[in-house]
Enzyme design. Sequence first.
Site, PDB file in Angstrom:
ATOM      1  N   CYS A 102      11.845   5.499  60.618  1.00 43.72           N
ATOM      2  CA  CYS A 102      11.271   6.840  60.643  1.00 43.72           C
ATOM      3  C   CYS A 102      12.165   7.674  61.565  1.00 43.72           C
ATOM      4  CB  CYS A 102       9.812   6.830  61.072  1.00 43.72           C
ATOM      5  SG  CYS A 102       9.512   6.277  62.764  1.00 43.72           S
ATOM      6  N   ARG A 103      11.618   8.632  62.263  1.00 40.52           N
ATOM      7  CA  ARG A 103      12.431   9.439  63.166  1.00 40.52           C
ATOM      8  C   ARG A 103      12.719   8.699  64.458  1.00 40.52           C
ATOM      9  NH1 ARG A 103      11.269  12.574  67.338  1.00 40.52           N
ATOM     10  NH2 ARG A 103       9.054  12.505  66.905  1.00 40.52           N
TER      11      ARG A 103
END
Length: 131
Positions: free
Chosen positions: A90-91
Amino acid sequence: MKRFNFMLAIVLVLTSLYANANERATFTQPQLVSLQAAPLAPAYTLLDVRSAKEYQAGHIKGALNISHSTLGEQLNLMPQDKDQMVIVYCRSGRRAGIAEQLLKAKGYTQVKHLSGDMNGWLESNLPVESH
């Protein structure tokens, strides 16, 4: 005193088991770059669990985008072979962790976390695609 030592040993063993059970299996950025470049790479899924907007702004080549919040409803998009490696990012790691736990609970056995997630990928100046 013997009882105290015994209880302390039990607590230490249980704590160790709990810590090991919650460790994330990681996959490094260099490992992923090598896997992507290998002509005879084993089957794997690179899973981006960020939002569609984040994915469209830039993602790692070959990544499948399923938001962590809808993954449970979209498992049909995942490989049917639950022993196939799934590399999740993800981030920054929080949403990937949620997705990893869900995949493991659904029987996926080779769930890996991309170390550094997208932030680390960008910091390493590795290539991204955008749509």
